[in-house]
Scaffold this active site. Structure first.
Site, PDB file in Angstrom:
ATOM      1  N   GLY A  66       0.848  -1.185   0.000  1.00 13.96           N
ATOM      2  CA  GLY A  66       0.000   0.000   0.000  1.00 13.96           C
ATOM      3  C   GLY A  66       0.885   1.236   0.000  1.00 13.96           C
ATOM      4  O   GLY A  66       2.025   1.201   0.458  1.00 13.96           O
ATOM      5  N   GLY A 115       0.684  -4.720   1.010  1.00 16.18           N
ATOM      6  CA  GLY A 115      -0.604  -4.688   0.328  1.00 16.18           C
ATOM      7  C   GLY A 115      -0.628  -5.487  -0.963  1.00 16.18           C
ATOM      8  O   GLY A 115      -1.681  -5.947  -1.400  1.00 16.18           O
TER       9      GLY A 115
END
Length: 376
Positions: A66, A115
């Site tokens: 992420g 992520g």
């Protein structure tokens, strides 16, 4: 809504190829990307003409994680609830992938971290290759392995998940296959041939898809110094009840036979955020007994508490030291494991007593999680 250039889609018969397209940022997931992926996965599930989803990354990474630097920047500009919005969407996407009714094949070329693992590990087929690099490096950033990692790491053999989650150890494609993070290993030169074969087969039958991937698969030899050969030591040390006990067990091993791997493992734990280590260990241990939805709801509580920064600012300090200033010298607070009490750890696992905050609300799903461990 037209596709954004951060997520590309190719249509080939009844197959949809989703390409993460931020190559300069190693395809780190932005809010725009997560929102678009959610939209696509919902649409494809409802579209009877779509049988199979293939996911891959543009450039030299599948997805490096992420965009936490972007999240921290947004939080500093506005407030932590901006970050909470990002994570609520990301975790909902993870849950959708874990319970998806159609097969997802992730082609894991290059970096698969944080992520990026969340966007692939929950899918049915996870194809590692020669240059795959998997890691959950969150404890070095003052965070913890999230995106449902407490679910899939806790299901790896011999406490290997604790080892990977606490140290941030990097695994190559052969190690990913050996521990079950990958379902298949396909050599780099055959990846595009595999993609073509999946498109030509034009099927959503998991058994047929598995057979097609297997036709291109091989079983790579683990490197001589592979971490996976340390499974017995890892099990003996990382099965200990506390972080302090884990380090103590590793130091006893080091006294018997100090080598590069042992010293790296001890050093990695001692460099990481003490708060992160303690909440990460508890999270993975709880994950063993929870479904993927329960794990994500709990991890959402944890990440909101981290971002709120009331009990520790380690996430912001870790991002400063590793991603922004890049001095690689974070000043953790509390600075030592003994200063992080059980009651402090407990706060991360409780609902936030704040107006306008609520637990993650996951959609009702009928399909069972598709994550399964495949061993050599």
């Amino acid at each position: 809504m037209a596709p954004t250039n951060q997520v590309l889609v190719k249509e080939n018969l009844n197959v949809r190829i989703i390409i993460l397209n931020r190559p300069k940022q190693l395809n780190a997931l932005s809010l725009e990307m997560v929102s678009r992926l959610l939209e696509l996965f919902h649409a494809y599930e409802e579209d009877p003409s779509v049988k199979l989803i293939i996911m891959k990354g543009e450039g030299r990474a599948f997805c490096a994680g992420g965009d936490v630097a972007g999240v921290v920047n947004d939080i500093n500009k506005a407030n932590w609830k901006v970050g909470a919005h990002f994570f609520s969407k990301e975790f909902t996407l993870n849950y959708l992938m874990a319970t998806y009714t159609k097969p997802q094949v992730s082609l894991l070329r290059g970096i698969v971290m944080g992520g990026g693992a969340g966007a692939s590990m929950h899918g049915r087929f996870r194809v590692a290759t020669d240059n795959s690099v998997f890691a959950m490096p969150e404890t070095a950033l003052g965070l913890f392995p999230d995106v449902g990692a407490s679910y899939y790491l806790s299901r790896l053999p011999g406490f290997f998940g604790e080892y990977v989650g606490l140290t941030g150890a990097r695994l190559d494609g052969a190690e990913m296959l050996a521990c079950g993070l990958a379902t298949h290993f396909v050599p780099l030169e055959k990846l595009s041939l595999l993609e073509d074969a999946l498109c030509k087969a034009n099927t959503g039958d998991p058994n047929t898809i598995s057979k097609i991937i297997s036709e291109f698969s091989s079983t790579p030899k683990l490197k001589e110094k592979s971490q996976y050969f340390r499974l017995k030591t890892i099990e003996g040390c990382f099965s200990q009840r506390t972080i302090e006990d884990i380090i103590s067990a590793l130091e006893k091993e080091a006294a018997k036979n100090m080598d590069e791997w042992i010293s790296w493992t001890i050093e990695s734990l001692k460099k990481a955020s003490p708060t992160s280590l303690k909440i990460s260990l508890r999270s993975i241990r709880e994950g063993r007994l929870q479904g993927v939805g329960q794990c994500l709801i709990r991890e959402y509580r944890m990440v909101c508490t981290v971002m709120q920064g009331q009990f520790s600012r380690d996430f912001f300090e870790g991002c400063r030291a590793l991603l922004l200033d890049k001095d690689k010298n974070p000043k953790w607070e509390p600075s030592k494991l003994e200063f992080v009490s059980d009651s402090m750890v407990e706060r991360y696992f409780q609902a936030l007593d704040i107006k306008e905050w609520e637990d993650l609300k996951l959609p009702a799903r009928s399909n069972l999680p598709s994550y399964a461990i495949s061993k050599l």
